[in-house]
Write an enzyme that holds these catalytic residues in place. Structure first.
Site, PDB file in Angstrom:
ATOM      1  N   ARG A 175       0.891  -1.250  -0.140  1.00  0.00           N
ATOM      2  CA  ARG A 175      -0.077  -0.331  -0.014  1.00  0.00           C
ATOM      3  C   ARG A 175       0.803   1.516  -0.162  1.00  0.00           C
ATOM      4  O   ARG A 175       1.897   1.603   0.522  1.00  0.00           O
ATOM      5  CB  ARG A 175      -1.078  -0.669   1.413  1.00  0.00           C
ATOM      6  CG  ARG A 175       0.030   0.464   2.481  1.00  0.00           C
ATOM      7  CD  ARG A 175      -1.136   0.281   3.916  1.00  0.00           C
ATOM      8  NE  ARG A 175      -0.422   0.784   4.984  1.00  0.00           N
ATOM      9  CZ  ARG A 175      -0.825   0.181   6.299  1.00  0.00           C
ATOM     10  NH1 ARG A 175      -1.933  -0.508   6.863  1.00  0.00           N
ATOM     11  NH2 ARG A 175      -0.104   0.156   7.022  1.00  0.00           N
ATOM     12  N   GLU A 231       8.161 -12.417 -10.275  1.00  0.00           N
ATOM     13  CA  GLU A 231       6.714 -11.885 -10.795  1.00  0.00           C
ATOM     14  C   GLU A 231       6.298 -12.507 -12.147  1.00  0.00           C
ATOM     15  O   GLU A 231       5.332 -12.717 -12.327  1.00  0.00           O
ATOM     16  CB  GLU A 231       6.182 -11.105  -9.820  1.00  0.00           C
ATOM     17  CG  GLU A 231       5.982 -11.850  -8.266  1.00  0.00           C
ATOM     18  CD  GLU A 231       6.832 -11.661  -7.175  1.00  0.00           C
ATOM     19  OE1 GLU A 231       8.271 -10.928  -8.032  1.00  0.00           O
ATOM     20  OE2 GLU A 231       7.238 -12.221  -5.927  1.00  0.00           O
ATOM     21  N   ASP A 280      -6.834  -2.385   7.923  1.00  0.00           N
ATOM     22  CA  ASP A 280      -6.319  -3.336   7.348  1.00  0.00           C
ATOM     23  C   ASP A 280      -6.593  -4.783   6.931  1.00  0.00           C
ATOM     24  O   ASP A 280      -8.119  -4.342   7.968  1.00  0.00           O
ATOM     25  CB  ASP A 280      -4.781  -3.547   7.223  1.00  0.00           C
ATOM     26  CG  ASP A 280      -3.893  -4.146   5.703  1.00  0.00           C
ATOM     27  OD1 ASP A 280      -4.022  -5.044   5.262  1.00  0.00           O
ATOM     28  OD2 ASP A 280      -2.657  -3.206   5.984  1.00  0.00           O
TER      29      ASP A 280
END
Ligand SMILES: Cc1cc2nc3c(=O)[nH]c(=O)nc-3n(C[C@H](O)[C@H](O)[C@H](O)COP(=O)(O)O)c2cc1C
Ligand SMILES: [Mn+2]
Length: 482
Positions: A175, A231, A280
């Site tokens: 974030r 990734e 969160d």
């Protein structure tokens, strides 16, 4: 069916499948979007494209991942286990013995070779290029999600870094609190790869952030891969098509060419800010603590860029489905090192790290304990607080069954393991941050060597009588049962 090639292709697919609703009313990204999405997610509702988020000209896409069906559409599969099977195919490759095997092996190797990102000269993500003072994050409909949040934060970024020593690329979803028109915080937690890259950087480290990707690449940024695995390559492998990348305009990093929005910039040693607090996925507000400041040197965009968002909060939220995808996709990888694991479940209410239920093919005394310690030693699963181990005939996804065996098969004086280990960065319950207790519950049937008396047989009707009742059911004059 091929996974979507970019965000727009994905939106079109969602729309064709009746999985997207366009919201034409003006809606405020300050809290209001969260409340709408929270209700829609919990009702199993569609993806939402807010066409007029208050204060911004960029539409806001949210809840794109918020159901099992949409996750399957994203990967182009019928079941998420099919994605895991593709990975298993490669992980379980054996030396070929015959020609058919050899050809199959070559196809598998080719699928890996074809996964590498491919560099292209031009990318739609750079149709609009803003640098220096032209950059203003204020044009984006960045959400403030919860009432006590410190500020708006970017919730669905793919943060791209390179290991300063090896040059190895990493994507992570971290974030980003908006601090000003050209600065954000970078919330990579203690156990994450982006943070490790920064830890070994001298002075400045370049960072690029991609927003608005095809769903598989966006998912991959959240996947808990070992650090040395790129990734973007993983995304290419899962998609069956390489991710096209283009060089950044102000950084020496490649970014996905089809991204809606790219932020380029740098973080610097010693340049930290108190980030947070923010609500969160733990369901609580996480305390403010120092994280690096990300300085944006360029913002590039597609024309009419769409801003992707997600809400994290008390489960279940949209991210539960990203977590479920990870649970399914990584099962073969877990089995590659702990083959006695049959299946596992990370309950959504357990917010990823609070609980894991594991079924095993038990073959020796203390086997369940061995598996608990394996979980506590395996990548980000090491952060799991409670591990419940059941026998292979128990379905770990059926919580009533699990509760039954966790009661019936357990002597708390004998079958509970208390240990210690690393705790999730955001866990508020541990006495100190980063270190906490571990609870293992061995709910398997016990062997004599494990200190059990003779284990009684479980009640089960004979197959013969079941067949008889099946046959005669209509005669009893009762309604059909499952
Ligand atoms: C919506 C969403 C938000 C997330 N936010 C953060 C975050 O702020 N910080 C963090 O360290 N991990 C966050 N995560 C988890 C990481 O993305 C995940 O652990 C991933 O494996 C990190 O990549 P890495 O292993 O390459 O570091 C988030 C995940 C999701 C799905
Ligand atoms: Mn990584």
């Amino acid at each position: 069916m091929h996974p979507p090639s970019d965000l727009r292709d994905w939106i079109a697919l969602l729309e064709r499948e009746g999985e997207l609703v366009r919201v034409g009313a003006e809606v405020d990204p300050h809290l209001e979007v969260t409340e709408v999405v929270d209700r829609v997610v919990k009702a199993g509702g569609p993806a939402l494209l807010f066409e007029r988020p208050a204060g911004s000209n960029h539409p806001l896409l949210i809840n794109q991942f918020g159901s099992e069906r949409r996750m399957c559409l994203a990967f182009g599969v019928d079941r998420l286990d099919d994605v895991g099977a593709k990975l298993a195919d490669v992980l379980e490759m054996q030396p070929p013995s015959g020609l058919v095997d050899k050809l199959r092996g070559l196809k598998q190797l080719k699928s890996i070779a074809d996964s590498l990102p491919s560099t292209v000269r031009k990318g739609a993500c750079q149709e609009i290029v803003l640098t220096g003072d032209e950059v203003d994050l204020g044009v984006l409909p960045v959400q403030t999600c919860w009432p006590l949040d410190a500020a708006p934060f970017i919730t669905l970024p793919a943060v791209i870094t390179r290991d300063p020593r090896t040059g190895q690329r990493n994507l992570g979803m971290y974030r980003m609190q908006v601090l000003g028109p050209r600065t954000t915080a970078m919330h990579w937690q203690l156990h994450k790869d982006g943070r490790a890259d920064f830890g070994t950087a001298d002075g400045r480290m370049e960072v690029a952030v991609a927003l608005g990707l095809d769903p598989v690449t966006a998912y991959s940024a959240s996947a808990p891969l070992p650090k040395h695995i790129d990734e973007l390559m993983f995304a290419g492998f899962l998609r069956g098509a390489a991710v096209d990348v283009v060089k950044g305009v102000t950084v020496d990093l490649e970014v996905p060419a089809s991204a809606e929005i790219v932020l380029e910039g740098y973080v610097e040693q010693g340049d930290l800010i108190e980030e947070g607090p923010f609500g969160d996925h733990t369901g609580f507000y996480t305390a403010a603590e120092p994280f690096p400041v990300f300085h944006v040197t360029a913002m590039t965009m597609r024309r009419d860029a769409i801003y992707p968002s997600i809400v994290v909060g008390k489960p279940p939220q949209e991210d539960a489905w990203l977590g479920k995808a990870t649970e399914r996709i990584f099962l073969p990888a877990i089995r590659a090192s702990v083959p006695e694991i049959v299946d596992y479940d990370l309950p959504v209410a357990g917010a990823f790290h609070n609980c894991a239920i594991v079924s095993i093919r038990k073959s020796y005394p203390a086997h369940a304990r061995k598996v608990m310690h394996a979980i506590w030693g395996l990548g980000l699963l090491s952060l799991t607080k409670t591990v419940i181990v059941v026998d292979e005939h128990v379905d770990p996804h059926d919580y009533a069954q699990v509760a039954f065996y966790a009661g019936a098969n357990v002597d708390p004086a004998r079958d509970v393991v208390l240990s210690e280990g690393p705790a999730d960065h955001l866990d508020h319950a541990t006495a100190g941050q980063f270190v906490g207790g571990k609870l293992g519950i061995d709910a398997t049937a016990k062997l004599p060597e494990e200190g059990a008396r003779e284990w009684p047989p479980e009640i089960e009707m004979s197959a013969e009588v079941k067949r008889l009742v099946d046959r005669r059911w209509a005669e009893y004059g009762l309604a059909e049962t499952e």
